[in-house]
Design a protein around this motif. Sequence first.
Motif, short mmCIF file in Angstrom:
data_model
loop_
_atom_site.label_atom_id
_atom_site.label_comp_id
_atom_site.label_asym_id
_atom_site.label_seq_id
_atom_site.Cartn_x
_atom_site.Cartn_y
_atom_site.Cartn_z
N THR A 13 -5.37 8.15 7.24
CA THR A 13 -4.97 6.88 7.83
C THR A 13 -5.89 6.56 9.01
O THR A 13 -6.44 7.46 9.65
CB THR A 13 -3.51 6.88 8.34
OG1 THR A 13 -3.45 7.57 9.59
CG2 THR A 13 -2.57 7.53 7.34
N PHE A 14 -6.07 5.27 9.26
CA PHE A 14 -6.94 4.82 10.34
C PHE A 14 -6.23 3.71 11.09
O PHE A 14 -5.59 2.86 10.46
CB PHE A 14 -8.26 4.25 9.78
CG PHE A 14 -8.95 5.19 8.83
CD1 PHE A 14 -9.88 6.12 9.29
CD2 PHE A 14 -8.67 5.16 7.45
CE1 PHE A 14 -10.51 6.99 8.42
CE2 PHE A 14 -9.30 6.03 6.57
CZ PHE A 14 -10.23 6.96 7.06
N PRO A 15 -6.36 3.67 12.42
CA PRO A 15 -5.77 2.55 13.15
C PRO A 15 -6.49 1.25 12.79
O PRO A 15 -7.70 1.26 12.56
CB PRO A 15 -6.01 2.92 14.63
CG PRO A 15 -6.96 4.05 14.64
CD PRO A 15 -7.05 4.63 13.27
N ASP A 20 -1.52 -2.01 13.46
CA ASP A 20 -1.44 -1.73 12.02
C ASP A 20 -2.12 -0.41 11.69
O ASP A 20 -2.79 0.19 12.51
CB ASP A 20 -2.11 -2.85 11.21
CG ASP A 20 -1.51 -4.20 11.51
OD1 ASP A 20 -0.39 -4.23 12.05
OD2 ASP A 20 -2.17 -5.22 11.21
N ARG A 21 -1.93 0.00 10.45
CA ARG A 21 -2.56 1.21 9.99
C ARG A 21 -3.17 0.97 8.60
O ARG A 21 -2.51 0.38 7.73
CB ARG A 21 -1.50 2.32 9.90
CG ARG A 21 -2.02 3.71 10.07
CD ARG A 21 -0.89 4.72 10.03
NE ARG A 21 -0.33 5.05 11.32
CZ ARG A 21 -0.93 5.81 12.24
NH1 ARG A 21 -2.13 6.29 12.02
NH2 ARG A 21 -0.34 6.09 13.37
N VAL A 23 -4.23 2.73 5.29
CA VAL A 23 -3.78 3.98 4.68
C VAL A 23 -4.45 4.16 3.32
O VAL A 23 -4.44 3.27 2.48
CB VAL A 23 -2.24 3.95 4.46
CG1 VAL A 23 -1.76 5.28 3.89
CG2 VAL A 23 -1.52 3.64 5.77
N VAL A 36 -2.71 -1.72 3.72
CA VAL A 36 -2.42 -1.95 5.13
C VAL A 36 -0.92 -1.86 5.34
O VAL A 36 -0.14 -2.47 4.61
CB VAL A 36 -2.93 -3.35 5.57
CG1 VAL A 36 -2.52 -3.63 7.01
CG2 VAL A 36 -4.44 -3.43 5.40
N ALA A 40 2.60 -0.46 11.69
CA ALA A 40 2.94 0.97 11.54
C ALA A 40 2.70 1.78 12.81
O ALA A 40 3.22 2.87 12.95
CB ALA A 40 2.16 1.58 10.37
N ARG A 41 1.85 1.25 13.72
CA ARG A 41 1.59 2.01 14.95
C ARG A 41 2.45 1.53 16.12
O ARG A 41 2.30 2.01 17.24
CB ARG A 41 0.10 1.93 15.30
CG ARG A 41 -0.74 2.91 14.46
CD ARG A 41 -2.21 2.55 14.44
NE ARG A 41 -2.77 2.32 15.75
CZ ARG A 41 -3.40 1.18 16.10
NH1 ARG A 41 -3.55 0.21 15.24
NH2 ARG A 41 -3.88 1.05 17.31
N SER A 45 8.53 1.42 14.47
CA SER A 45 8.03 0.90 13.20
C SER A 45 8.94 1.36 12.06
O SER A 45 9.48 2.47 12.10
CB SER A 45 6.62 1.43 12.96
OG SER A 45 6.39 1.60 11.59
N LEU A 51 3.91 8.03 7.15
CA LEU A 51 2.49 7.83 6.83
C LEU A 51 1.60 8.90 7.44
O LEU A 51 0.41 8.70 7.62
CB LEU A 51 2.05 6.42 7.26
CG LEU A 51 2.84 5.28 6.59
CD1 LEU A 51 2.38 3.92 7.11
CD2 LEU A 51 2.71 5.32 5.07
N GLU A 52 2.18 10.05 7.75
CA GLU A 52 1.37 11.17 8.25
C GLU A 52 0.57 11.76 7.09
O GLU A 52 0.97 11.66 5.93
CB GLU A 52 2.28 12.27 8.82
CG GLU A 52 3.14 11.83 10.00
CD GLU A 52 2.31 11.43 11.22
OE1 GLU A 52 1.20 11.96 11.35
OE2 GLU A 52 2.79 10.59 11.99
#
Length: 253
Positions: A13-15, A20-21, A23, A36, A40-41, A45, A51-52
């Motif tokens: 996952t990336f910011p 948002d994240r 994924v 997207v 999520a951040r 949320s 979403l780990e």
Amino acid sequence: MPIKESEAIVLRTFPLGEGDRLVSFLDRQAGRVRGVARGARLPKSRFGSTLEVLAYIRIWYFERETRDLVRINQSELIESFLDVQSDYASAVGLALVSEITDAVLGEREAAEPQFRLILLAARAIRTHGPSPVVLAYFCLWTAKLGGWLGALDRCSRCGKSLELGVAYHSSGFAELFCADCREDWAKPISKEALYVGKVALGGTLDRLWKESPAAAPTKEILSYALDILERHIEKKLISRKTFETGESGLVES
Ligand SMILES: [Zn+2]
């Protein structure tokens, strides 16, 4: 625009933007998908900790015909590996599993066997820690599922059995050669390492554990498999270095 429901494993996952994240996940049926998760951040949320990395989830998402990224609507945890992440060495092992999977799988190519392989490896890391046995099994099978591994017991040029003599190979290439067929620059690989590889590819992870393979040949065949994977993805795995440094650190202490 129909909503899709599926089982999935979160790969990376990336910011993205403000909260948002982005994924990357492996849909059990559809293969690797990127989407997207809005908000999520943000605190509270609706995605919570689902979403780990390597979370095994049920996911609902919308496909948009004109865009690569899907919109993730909802997710529910089926099995979390957050407890495993709290141990640093195990977290590095899990990172290697997710980084490799994310890199080797084509987008939206069905990969159900890889899905099961990830769960098997993550659960084994929970039970046994980030053992090279687990990672060798995972990497060899990932290379095999990708179609990048040949026979580990025969010279790929003359077909002679490699069980008696020393085998040779070039780093990153799966092909193994006997002493007569090898190129000058090929390096040796021990028959003990090839035996560990054969047991891994010939049966289950449980069976490999029962053989309790020695550390040195297990690391040798793991390194052979990692070299093959890195050559196919045409880049170095970031978590490999961390993993191998940690491994040698453990030996010294
Ligand atoms: Zn040969």
